[in-house]
Design a protein around this motif. Structure first.
Motif, PDB file in Angstrom:
ATOM      1  N   ALA B  10      -1.819  50.481  95.706  1.00 48.00           N
ATOM      2  CA  ALA B  10      -0.953  50.387  94.532  1.00 48.00           C
ATOM      3  C   ALA B  10       0.449  49.933  94.891  1.00 48.00           C
ATOM      4  O   ALA B  10       0.812  49.849  96.065  1.00 48.00           O
ATOM      5  N   LEU B  11       1.216  49.633  93.860  1.00 46.02           N
ATOM      6  CA  LEU B  11       2.649  49.416  94.018  1.00 46.02           C
ATOM      7  C   LEU B  11       3.358  50.568  93.316  1.00 46.02           C
ATOM      8  O   LEU B  11       3.199  50.761  92.116  1.00 46.02           O
ATOM      9  N   ASP B  12       4.087  51.366  94.081  1.00 48.43           N
ATOM     10  CA  ASP B  12       4.715  52.580  93.562  1.00 48.43           C
ATOM     11  C   ASP B  12       6.212  52.391  93.346  1.00 48.43           C
ATOM     12  O   ASP B  12       6.897  51.783  94.173  1.00 48.43           O
ATOM     13  N   SER B  13       6.688  52.966  92.245  1.00 51.00           N
ATOM     14  CA  SER B  13       8.136  53.090  92.068  1.00 51.00           C
ATOM     15  C   SER B  13       8.443  54.576  92.050  1.00 51.00           C
ATOM     16  O   SER B  13       7.943  55.322  91.215  1.00 51.00           O
ATOM     17  N   VAL B  14       9.246  55.001  93.004  1.00 55.84           N
ATOM     18  CA  VAL B  14       9.441  56.423  93.253  1.00 55.84           C
ATOM     19  C   VAL B  14      10.914  56.776  93.230  1.00 55.84           C
ATOM     20  O   VAL B  14      11.743  56.081  93.819  1.00 55.84           O
ATOM     21  N   LYS B  15      11.228  57.882  92.534  1.00 56.35           N
ATOM     22  CA  LYS B  15      12.593  58.393  92.554  1.00 56.35           C
ATOM     23  C   LYS B  15      12.539  59.844  93.009  1.00 56.35           C
ATOM     24  O   LYS B  15      11.795  60.642  92.469  1.00 56.35           O
ATOM     25  N   THR B  16      13.306  60.166  94.043  1.00 56.32           N
ATOM     26  CA  THR B  16      13.434  61.548  94.499  1.00 56.32           C
ATOM     27  C   THR B  16      14.927  61.858  94.522  1.00 56.32           C
ATOM     28  O   THR B  16      15.745  60.956  94.337  1.00 56.32           O
ATOM     29  N   PRO B  17      15.296  63.155  94.723  1.00 56.54           N
ATOM     30  CA  PRO B  17      16.731  63.476  94.761  1.00 56.54           C
ATOM     31  C   PRO B  17      17.450  62.734  95.889  1.00 56.54           C
ATOM     32  O   PRO B  17      18.673  62.730  95.940  1.00 56.54           O
ATOM     33  N   LEU B  70     -10.891  44.496 100.785  1.00 60.08           N
ATOM     34  CA  LEU B  70      -9.810  44.553  99.789  1.00 60.08           C
ATOM     35  C   LEU B  70      -9.936  43.351  98.859  1.00 60.08           C
ATOM     36  O   LEU B  70      -9.550  42.236  99.195  1.00 60.08           O
ATOM     37  N   GLN B  71     -10.530  43.572  97.683  1.00 63.84           N
ATOM     38  CA  GLN B  71     -10.735  42.474  96.737  1.00 63.84           C
ATOM     39  C   GLN B  71      -9.417  42.078  96.082  1.00 63.84           C
ATOM     40  O   GLN B  71      -8.592  42.922  95.794  1.00 63.84           O
ATOM     41  N   ARG B  72      -9.284  40.767  95.831  1.00 64.49           N
ATOM     42  CA  ARG B  72      -8.141  40.282  95.052  1.00 64.49           C
ATOM     43  C   ARG B  72      -8.669  39.797  93.721  1.00 64.49           C
ATOM     44  O   ARG B  72      -9.597  39.002  93.680  1.00 64.49           O
ATOM     45  N   GLN B  73      -8.082  40.296  92.648  1.00 62.32           N
ATOM     46  CA  GLN B  73      -8.521  39.829  91.329  1.00 62.32           C
ATOM     47  C   GLN B  73      -7.359  39.277  90.536  1.00 62.32           C
ATOM     48  O   GLN B  73      -6.201  39.598  90.788  1.00 62.32           O
ATOM     49  N   LYS B  74      -7.693  38.446  89.549  1.00 61.61           N
ATOM     50  CA  LYS B  74      -6.672  37.919  88.634  1.00 61.61           C
ATOM     51  C   LYS B  74      -6.027  39.068  87.899  1.00 61.61           C
ATOM     52  O   LYS B  74      -6.719  39.975  87.418  1.00 61.61           O
ATOM     53  N   GLY B  75      -4.716  39.065  87.809  1.00 61.46           N
ATOM     54  CA  GLY B  75      -4.012  40.126  87.091  1.00 61.46           C
ATOM     55  C   GLY B  75      -3.054  40.846  88.014  1.00 61.46           C
ATOM     56  O   GLY B  75      -2.792  40.402  89.129  1.00 61.46           O
ATOM     57  N   ASN B  76      -2.554  41.954  87.515  1.00 62.99           N
ATOM     58  CA  ASN B  76      -1.563  42.699  88.285  1.00 62.99           C
ATOM     59  C   ASN B  76      -2.176  43.865  89.050  1.00 62.99           C
ATOM     60  O   ASN B  76      -3.171  44.452  88.636  1.00 62.99           O
ATOM     61  N   THR B  77      -1.523  44.214  90.153  1.00 62.35           N
ATOM     62  CA  THR B  77      -1.909  45.356  90.967  1.00 62.35           C
ATOM     63  C   THR B  77      -1.597  46.658  90.218  1.00 62.35           C
ATOM     64  O   THR B  77      -0.645  46.712  89.428  1.00 62.35           O
ATOM     65  N   PHE B  78      -2.415  47.678  90.455  1.00 65.76           N
ATOM     66  CA  PHE B  78      -2.186  49.040  89.956  1.00 65.76           C
ATOM     67  C   PHE B  78      -0.743  49.456  90.254  1.00 65.76           C
ATOM     68  O   PHE B  78      -0.277  49.340  91.379  1.00 65.76           O
ATOM     69  N   ARG B  79      -0.036  49.898  89.211  1.00 65.41           N
ATOM     70  CA  ARG B  79       1.343  50.350  89.400  1.00 65.41           C
ATOM     71  C   ARG B  79       1.514  51.792  88.952  1.00 65.41           C
ATOM     72  O   ARG B  79       1.043  52.178  87.890  1.00 65.41           O
ATOM     73  N   TRP B  80       2.219  52.576  89.767  1.00 69.20           N
ATOM     74  CA  TRP B  80       2.535  53.959  89.415  1.00 69.20           C
ATOM     75  C   TRP B  80       4.026  54.179  89.566  1.00 69.20           C
ATOM     76  O   TRP B  80       4.644  53.683  90.518  1.00 69.20           O
ATOM     77  N   LYS B  81       4.598  54.901  88.591  1.00 64.89           N
ATOM     78  CA  LYS B  81       6.022  55.187  88.640  1.00 64.89           C
ATOM     79  C   LYS B  81       6.222  56.683  88.446  1.00 64.89           C
ATOM     80  O   LYS B  81       5.729  57.260  87.477  1.00 64.89           O
ATOM     81  N   GLY B  82       6.922  57.321  89.369  1.00 63.67           N
ATOM     82  CA  GLY B  82       7.093  58.764  89.258  1.00 63.67           C
ATOM     83  C   GLY B  82       8.429  59.244  89.777  1.00 63.67           C
ATOM     84  O   GLY B  82       9.141  58.525  90.478  1.00 63.67           O
ATOM     85  N   GLU B  83       8.751  60.480  89.389  1.00 62.38           N
ATOM     86  CA  GLU B  83      10.035  61.071  89.780  1.00 62.38           C
ATOM     87  C   GLU B  83       9.810  62.518  90.212  1.00 62.38           C
ATOM     88  O   GLU B  83       9.023  63.239  89.617  1.00 62.38           O
ATOM     89  N   TYR B  84      10.509  62.927  91.262  1.00 62.29           N
ATOM     90  CA  TYR B  84      10.403  64.303  91.763  1.00 62.29           C
ATOM     91  C   TYR B  84      11.652  65.093  91.416  1.00 62.29           C
ATOM     92  O   TYR B  84      12.752  64.546  91.436  1.00 62.29           O
TER      93      TYR B  84
END
Lengths: 310, 310
Positions: B10-17, B70-84
């Motif tokens: 996945a591609l993660d966007s992460v925010k921690t303190p 690791l298959q490559r498919q048309k479209g966007n990669t799984f994205r997760w965004k979270g905050e701690y």
């Protein structure tokens, strides 16, 4: 070598999801002394009212506990009433009647002033100091405290901490005392306040021991049927101090063993209401559970270079 | 012997303190494979979109990880965004975009069907079974899951569990799966559902290993500066399976060591964002931390009869 413990002797009314008891024997000094009594001689300094049942006096005597320092005063014994939630982690205090405990001002008998081991239970830090000042400096002084004293009598507590060797508190108290959310940083900071050793009680998660040179991570026993967690922390302290006093040692290896013996006594304590189970043990049962702790935590060191094996 | 891991990249966007990162490399299969790569050969079965950055592909190749699955498919990669939150124990998912992961239907390459070790990451239990069914029965099958599958696809999950050897989940999932608040009773019940071994991850409180004959209580490493807890559980599973595959053993002693190696990898993983720190280790660093775990948990057995010493 003997231990002196100063703290509460109380009558507890306890409700857990698994039952209910009224006016049973309780208090920090009670659990502590019963746990320690399996290891060494222990004397209680505490106060009860004239309503304190004779059967409890007999119980202490049967366990060989010295109650010459248990003052009896006019009035009622300290009473605490509490209830535990379903997972036993949440405790609600329903009623506290300090009664004769409100004016408790411990005055030590001559025979108690030269004890080698002293446990200052969770009372006003000023009283803790007054006890310590009446003694010939013991070999080891341990101390408990709680959120109330940390918040309301911080300066006085810091004075007490500067005079003791070992602090035994829980994780929330550790964070509060150091004003630091990271437990390990908080522990390091507390070791600059006076105590050379810190033990953090974490209930079902075990305990941590910190000294200047190392950290020890102790497991808790997997008790499937916890009936009543009341007194677990004081039973822990009693087993810990009991082993230290019995062995006479205070090096890192002895301290680690002591923490395990504390955990052993706590694990027995929670198996029944009040000090019932705790007071009804044999020493082989205690040793056998120590060995179960050993098996629970054991893993092999890596001898060679794993990479070279590949 | 090699490991195959099926799960998310996945591609993660992460925010921690302690900071914030956007679109960094993440996903269960990523953390697992990087951690395992220090011990043995590991191949990933996963899917990414055509937006997946080339630098991440290079990272996997640099770590010697087989990404032929690791298959490559048309479209966007799984994205997760979270905050701690401040104490890093509370995590809020701000956004989840399954993208190409929504239709992930793993088809194994011939070379992957005979791998000896298989880790079924946290995906639909039906997909987990479809992977297992494509393989020559591996020597060891481990599996992760989460609250969503326990609640919404319980029957399917139970079918998967009946086919695996080792379940690796956290304490909340353990209680939920067994519908039992006492962790130890819950664990015993889960061992009747299929898995012969259960590992419970408890974050900062360490891990527990259950098999038919014993319980092992593993410590966590006292990390004072946790920057980002994301991926700790998958790094743990990667270290654990990595050691088992490298050693070829699966007895109680090997499993206990494996749990410690898992804890070692988790402790490194949280020291930086994404798999940065995890990907940048040497094996001597891993061994050295294993020894620190050993010192952390060590205490002496009691040899003689303590009572007789008195």
């Amino acid at each position: 070598m003997g231990i002196l413990v100063v703290g509460s002797v109380a009558l507890d009314s306890v409700k857990t999801p698994f039952g209910e008891r009224e006016d049973i024997l309780g208090g920090a000094a009670t659990y502590f002394s019963v746990a320690a009594s399996y290891f060494t001689d222990v004397g209680i300094v505490a106060v009860v009212g004239d309503d304190f049942p004779e059967q409890h006096v007999s119980f202490f005597l049967r366990k060989g506990i010295d109650i010459s320092g248990l003052q009896r005063q006019k009035g009622n014994t300290f009473r605490w009433k509490g209830e535990y939630g379903f997972d036993l982690n949440t405790r609600t205090t329903l009623d506290t009647q300090l009664n004769v405990f409100a004016d408790f001002s411990p005055r030590l008998l001559a025979l108690h002033r030269s004890q080698d081991y002293l446990f200052l239970g969770n009372i006003d830090p000023e009283l803790q100091r007054s006890v310590l000042e009446q003694m010939k400096r013991p070999k080891l002084v341990a101390c408990d405290t709680m959120d109330y004293w940390i918040q309301n009598t911080r300066e006085s507590l810091l004075k007490t901490l500067s005079m003791i060797d070992l602090l035994i508190i829980n994780d929330a108290e550790t964070r509060q005392l150091a004003d630091e959310p990271n437990l390990f940083r908080a522990a390091r900071q507390i070791l600059t306040l006076g105590p050379k050793m810190l033990v953090i009680k974490r209930g079902e998660y075990g305990a941590l021991l910190f000294n200047s040179s190392s950290i020890f991570w102790a497991p808790a026993f997997p008790v499937e049927d916890v009936l009543d967690p009341t007194g677990a922390g004081d039973s822990f302290a009693g087993g810990l101090m009991g082993y230290l006093a019995a062995s006479g040692a205070c090096d890192d290896a002895a301290l680690r063993k002591a923490v395990i013996f504390g955990s052993v006594m706590a694990s027995f304590s929670v198996m029944n209401f009040g000090p019932e189970k705790l007071g009804d043990l044999t020493f082989p049962e205690i040793e056998s559970r120590y060995r179960e702790f050993y098996k629970l935590a054991f893993f092999e060191d890596i001898a060679g270079n794993l990479l070279e094996e590949r």
